[in-house]
Scaffold this active site. Structure first.
Site, PDB file in Angstrom:
ATOM      1  N   HIS A 146      -7.809  -2.439  12.510  1.00  0.00           N
ATOM      2  CA  HIS A 146      -7.537  -1.039  12.841  1.00  0.00           C
ATOM      3  C   HIS A 146      -8.372  -0.605  14.045  1.00  0.00           C
ATOM      4  O   HIS A 146      -9.490  -1.100  14.246  1.00  0.00           O
ATOM      5  CB  HIS A 146      -7.923  -0.120  11.664  1.00  0.00           C
ATOM      6  CG  HIS A 146      -7.026  -0.224  10.469  1.00  0.00           C
ATOM      7  ND1 HIS A 146      -7.516  -0.351   9.184  1.00  0.00           N
ATOM      8  CD2 HIS A 146      -5.682  -0.186  10.357  1.00  0.00           C
ATOM      9  CE1 HIS A 146      -6.503  -0.388   8.329  1.00  0.00           C
ATOM     10  NE2 HIS A 146      -5.378  -0.293   9.021  1.00  0.00           N
ATOM     11  N   CYS A 166     -12.726   4.438   6.213  1.00  0.00           N
ATOM     12  CA  CYS A 166     -11.561   4.119   5.375  1.00  0.00           C
ATOM     13  C   CYS A 166     -11.591   4.817   4.025  1.00  0.00           C
ATOM     14  O   CYS A 166     -10.553   5.012   3.403  1.00  0.00           O
ATOM     15  CB  CYS A 166     -11.492   2.622   5.088  1.00  0.00           C
ATOM     16  SG  CYS A 166     -11.983   1.538   6.406  1.00  0.00           S
ATOM     17  N   ARG A 203       0.805  -1.216   0.000  1.00  0.00           N
ATOM     18  CA  ARG A 203       0.000   0.000   0.000  1.00  0.00           C
ATOM     19  C   ARG A 203       0.848   1.281   0.000  1.00  0.00           C
ATOM     20  O   ARG A 203       0.307   2.374  -0.023  1.00  0.00           O
ATOM     21  CB  ARG A 203      -0.972  -0.018   1.191  1.00  0.00           C
ATOM     22  CG  ARG A 203      -1.944  -1.208   1.138  1.00  0.00           C
ATOM     23  CD  ARG A 203      -3.123  -1.016   2.049  1.00  0.00           C
ATOM     24  NE  ARG A 203      -3.795   0.230   1.741  1.00  0.00           N
ATOM     25  CZ  ARG A 203      -4.737   0.790   2.491  1.00  0.00           C
ATOM     26  NH1 ARG A 203      -5.108   0.190   3.603  1.00  0.00           N
ATOM     27  NH2 ARG A 203      -5.301   1.921   2.160  1.00  0.00           N
TER      28      ARG A 203
HETATM   29  N1  GLY Z   1      -7.893  -4.027   2.436  1.00  0.00           N
HETATM   30  C1  GLY Z   1      -7.598  -2.995   3.336  1.00  0.00           C
HETATM   31  C2  GLY Z   1      -6.346  -3.255   4.073  1.00  0.00           C
HETATM   32  O1  GLY Z   1      -6.065  -4.399   4.369  1.00  0.00           O
HETATM   33  O2  GLY Z   1      -5.597  -2.361   4.344  1.00  0.00           O
END
Ligand code: GLY
Length: 256
Positions: A158, A245, A84
């Site tokens: 989270h 999110c 990410r």
């Molecule tokens: N799919 C969102 C994450 O795992 O960050």
């Protein structure tokens, strides 16, 4: 209030997920649900913008994880999932139109989904995505806030999977997850354990965007004086995502 979002790429079908979704993610439906989500934010009074999707970043719709914004500063994160980390540059460019930027270097990692701000306090979840160096950098950048580290229940991705800030200093919290004393003196609006997913909701003033199919949570929020807006969420949920999110809320330095 600005709400920064990001469009859904075709590669969202391959977004991170703790459990491979069955049935798989329907990208067309995800895009329709995202459009409805943006419309709900606009109905709550936000000026909504959307960055182009990046096919190289399947999770890029989950823009919240890429920055933490408070007091005219955006801390651009170093997301905990290596796949990410390419998501941040376009988000930083968009945020720079509104606020000053700060940065985070290795070995620090932090996902914005682990940060819950209420007033001058930022709660930061210690998670598989957010490490001690990330929380230390958060405290350094937001030195005019109190940063409180929070241990998460097992298997919680989270912090904001189980709680989220409401628009009046209260906190929406799922029963049986975190001790309410952690958040004192902030009052709690409770989400029943059977509807825990709905503890992730987006508050804008007296309005709250909430996951549909959670009637008791909506009742609790309405009883607490909020107007709720329910949105579909099936496809982001398959990728372990939820409502907060998908946006970054920004009050820019000019106060708009
Ligand atoms: N799919 C969102 C994450 O795992 O960050």
């Amino acid at each position: 209030m600005h709400a920064l979002t990001r469009h859904v790429p075709a590669s969202f079908a391959h977004a991170l997920s703790a459990t491979p979704p069955d049935p798989p993610i329907d990208v067309a439906l995800a895009r329709a649900q995202h459009a409805a989500y943006r419309a709900a934010l606009a109905a709550c009074g936000a000026a909504v913008t959307a960055i182009d999707a990046d096919e190289a970043c399947p999770d890029c719709v989950f823009v919240e994880d890429t920055a933490v914004v408070a007091g005219g500063i955006a801390l651009v994160t170093r997301p905990g999932a290596p796949s990410r980390r390419g998501e941040t540059p376009p988000v930083a460019r968009a945020l720079a139109r509104h606020v000053d930027l700060a940065w985070m270097d290795a070995p620090a990692t932090l996902d914005g989904g682990d940060c819950l701000r209420v007033g001058r306090t930022i709660y930061a979840g210690r998670s598989a995505r957010t490490n001690a160096a990330g929380i230390a950098r958060l405290a350094e950048v937001f030195a005019d806030h109190t940063v409180v580290a929070v241990d998460l229940p097992p298997h919680v991705l989270h912090l904001k999977c189980v709680c989220s800030p409401l628009g009046d200093g209260r906190i929406l919290l799922a029963e049986g997850t975190l001790a309410p004393e952690l958040f004192a003196p902030h009052a709690i609006v409770w989400v029943p354990a059977a509807e825990a997913y709905a503890a992730n909701a987006v508050a804008l003033g007296r309005h709250v965007v909430v996951a549909d199919g959670h009637p008791r949570t909506r009742e609790a929020l309405e009883a607490a004086g909020f107007t709720t807006h329910a949105v579909a969420h099936s496809e982001v949920r398959k990728a372990d995502g939820s409502l907060t999110c998908q946006s970054i809320l920004v009050t820019d330095v000019t106060g708009t």
